[in-house]
Design an enzyme around this catalytic site. Structure first.
Site, PDB file in Angstrom:
ATOM      1  N   SER A 129      42.334  33.101  45.954  1.00  0.00           N
ATOM      2  CA  SER A 129      42.507  32.569  44.602  1.00  0.00           C
ATOM      3  C   SER A 129      43.311  33.456  43.666  1.00  0.00           C
ATOM      4  CB  SER A 129      41.135  32.280  43.970  1.00  0.00           C
ATOM      5  OG  SER A 129      40.451  33.485  43.695  1.00  0.00           O
ATOM      6  N   LYS A 175      38.556  36.792  38.942  1.00  0.00           N
ATOM      7  CA  LYS A 175      39.514  35.886  38.302  1.00  0.00           C
ATOM      8  C   LYS A 175      40.139  36.608  37.103  1.00  0.00           C
ATOM      9  CE  LYS A 175      37.836  32.478  40.895  1.00  0.00           C
ATOM     10  NZ  LYS A 175      38.567  32.029  42.100  1.00  0.00           N
TER      11      LYS A 175
END
Length: 273
Positions: A69, A148
């Protein structure tokens, strides 16, 4: 009149100790202070363990990148060596995460835990040992930790997209050179849609929101925008996809493995363009 010394000898004469006597005295003192190594080893181990626990608790620790990700910023794909990063905690002892920071956080809801399996042993004894060593940072914690990038903070409104397919915060487009898109922007195509079965995602879509981030929370997204199940994919949980600041474990600051990718993990505020 003759005087006597303290030991009764006439003339106040006190015999001096020979060098041999002094050296023997020193050797006896050294022998008394020295301990066998096997006696000192447990003490050294305890000291090292306490220092390690303090470092992990208050300063920082390494983490392994678990997914794709955050590519290309951080590698975690199945066909490559997953990056090991160092995550420090001191920055957030004196302030909250800022837009552009790459953060590691514990999953805030069951929505984020889909597909996660604990790495702990099913054997109670082994699991206890793993938990013990985890306290000292020698074994990863038994929790779903994710990494993230912070896009928006409490009080801000985030959405996508403008005519160029850019994310907007409080109506202003972001400058995101780190963001990687595989598919071109298609107006009207949503990244995530709420259904009776939960949230259905479309990797080719970009649009979402607007969503106002609650105070004390963060909106986070992966740099690999078409392959990141980030805040956009959890808009149906109790936090509307946002992450409470209290769940943040620290700030990613350095890639420490593999050797070919050693280097800093840079924060870049996308809201300052």
């Amino acid at each position: 009149m003759e005087s006597e010394s303290d030991d009764g000898r006439p003339g106040g004469f006190t015999p001096r100790r020979s060098r041999g006597d002094k050296s023997r005295g020193k050797r006896r003192k050294k022998q008394k202070k020295q301990r066998p190594f096997w006696q000192e080893l447990p003490i050294l181990i305890v000291i090292a363990a306490v220092i390690a626990a303090l470092v992990v608790t208050f300063i920082g620790r390494p983490y392994v990148i678990p997914s794709e990700s955050m590519e290309p910023t951080l590698h975690g794909c199945a066909t490559c060596v997953g990056d090991r990063i160092y995550v420090e905690k001191l920055s957030y002892d004196f302030g909250d995460p800022k837009p552009g920071d790459v953060v590691v956080f514990k999953s805030p809801s069951s929505s984020w835990d889909e597909g996660y399996h604990s790495t702990r042993s099913s054997n109670a004894v082994v699991r206890g040992i793993e938990n013990f060593f985890s306290f000292f940072g020698l074994v990863p914690p038994d929790e779903n930790d994710l990494v993230k990038r912070v896009i928006a903070v409490g009080g801000q409104t985030v959405q996508c997209c403008d005519a160029q397919g850019r994310v907007l915060v409080d109506g202003k487009p972001l400058d995101e050179p780190y963001a990687h898109y595989v598919y071109p922007y298609q107006p009207g195509l949503q990244f995530a849609v709420k259904t009776a079965m939960g949230v259905s995602t479309n990797p080719a879509g970009r649009e979402f929101g607007p969503i106002k981030v609650p105070e004390g929370n963060l909106w986070v997204m992966g740099d690999n925008r078409n392959d990141s199940l980030d805040s956009r994919g959890h808009i149906d949980d109790q936090y509307t996809g946002t992450v409470p600041v209290k769940n943040v474990r620290g700030k990613a600051v350095f890639k420490i493995w593999p050797l070919t990718r050693i280097g800093p993990v840079r924060s870049q505020n996308p809201q300052t363009n």
